[in-house]
Motif scaffolding. Structure first.
Motif, short mmCIF file in Angstrom:
data_model
loop_
_atom_site.label_atom_id
_atom_site.label_comp_id
_atom_site.label_asym_id
_atom_site.label_seq_id
_atom_site.Cartn_x
_atom_site.Cartn_y
_atom_site.Cartn_z
N TRP A 117 -1.15 -24.86 11.13
CA TRP A 117 -1.12 -23.77 10.15
C TRP A 117 -2.11 -24.06 9.02
O TRP A 117 -2.85 -23.17 8.59
CB TRP A 117 0.30 -23.59 9.60
N ILE A 134 1.76 -8.73 4.98
CA ILE A 134 2.70 -9.65 5.62
C ILE A 134 4.01 -8.90 5.72
O ILE A 134 4.58 -8.48 4.70
CB ILE A 134 2.88 -10.93 4.79
N ASP A 135 4.47 -8.71 6.95
CA ASP A 135 5.79 -8.11 7.11
C ASP A 135 6.83 -9.22 7.10
O ASP A 135 6.50 -10.40 7.07
CB ASP A 135 5.86 -7.24 8.38
N GLU A 180 6.53 -11.91 9.86
CA GLU A 180 5.47 -12.89 9.61
C GLU A 180 5.90 -13.88 8.52
O GLU A 180 5.66 -15.08 8.61
CB GLU A 180 4.17 -12.20 9.18
N PHE A 227 -0.66 -16.55 6.71
CA PHE A 227 0.63 -15.92 6.99
C PHE A 227 0.44 -14.62 7.77
O PHE A 227 1.28 -14.25 8.58
CB PHE A 227 1.35 -15.57 5.68
N ASP A 228 -0.64 -13.90 7.50
CA ASP A 228 -0.91 -12.59 8.09
C ASP A 228 -1.41 -12.76 9.53
O ASP A 228 -2.59 -12.68 9.81
CB ASP A 228 -1.94 -11.85 7.24
N LYS A 229 -0.48 -12.99 10.44
CA LYS A 229 -0.82 -13.32 11.83
C LYS A 229 -1.61 -12.22 12.53
O LYS A 229 -2.48 -12.49 13.33
CB LYS A 229 0.45 -13.62 12.62
N ASN A 230 -1.29 -10.94 12.25
CA ASN A 230 -1.96 -9.86 12.98
C ASN A 230 -3.20 -9.34 12.25
O ASN A 230 -3.84 -8.41 12.73
CB ASN A 230 -0.98 -8.73 13.29
#
Length: 193
Positions: free
Chosen positions: A93, A70-71, A74, A62-65
């Motif tokens: 995914w 996780i914002d 995201e 989930f934590d793309k960056n």
């Protein structure tokens, strides 16, 4: 006509579920950022239980960056994939969940780690009617079916192709996280209080 009505109802359920998720997200994460321990609590995962490692791998996907939080954007992107994504997107995914070191390759150890986490999480599930095979047997079977070039590494294309060609492999490889079910469970729990 009946088909369109059915689609509209599904979308309404999705919107309600997303609204409930947002309320829960804001309640659990007033800072606007979800940390790993909050993520586990958000989905009702015991920090030291069988599903803990599984949840950690999902969190990482989930934590793309890669900032270890996780914002909400995201989070919404992940939920959109879960609710509306096609099978190939879901498999892409899932591959990220399996590829723990993010090197574009799922090796035997990474595969075994996730399959073992899933196996331990499902152990207590009475609905699991699948014949039980050991984790190593499952890993061996997946590697034989999916690692087409035999290099001991499953790349994304092999992962997707293997899952699409074999229903058993698909069932083993796809990572299911069902927030809609989680929201409904939370509603049932809160109705009892």
């Amino acid at each position: 006509m009946g088909q369109a009505q059915q689609t509209e109802n599904v979308e309404e359920i999705d919107v309600k579920a997303l609204q409930d998720m947002y309320k829960k997200f804001v309640t659990e994460c007033p800072s606007g950022l979800l940390f790993l321990h909050e993520f586990k609590r958000f989905f009702g995962v015991d920090p030291t239980g069988e599903a803990s490692e599984y949840a950690e791998n999902m969190f990482r996907a989930f934590d793309k960056n890669g900032d270890n939080t996780i914002d909400f954007l995201e989070f919404v992107a992940a939920l959109n994939l879960v609710f509306r994504g096609d099978m190939e997107h879901k498999l892409r995914w899932s591959f990220k969940v399996y590829d723990k070191d993010s090197n574009g390759c799922v090796d035997r150890d990474e595969l075994r780690s996730i399959i073992d986490s899933i196996h331990r999480a499902k152990k207590g599930n009475k609905k699991d009617k699948e014949p039980h095979m050991t984790v190593d047997d499952a890993v061996d079977r997946i590697m034989r079916a999916v690692d087409t070039d035999g290099d001991g590494c499953i790349n994304m294309e092999e992962f997707i192709r293997g899952a699409q060609q074999d229903p058993w492999v698909l069932n083993m490889l796809k990572v299911d996280i069902n927030p809609a079910r989680w929201v409904l469970d939370q509603r049932r729990k809160s109705a009892h209080f």
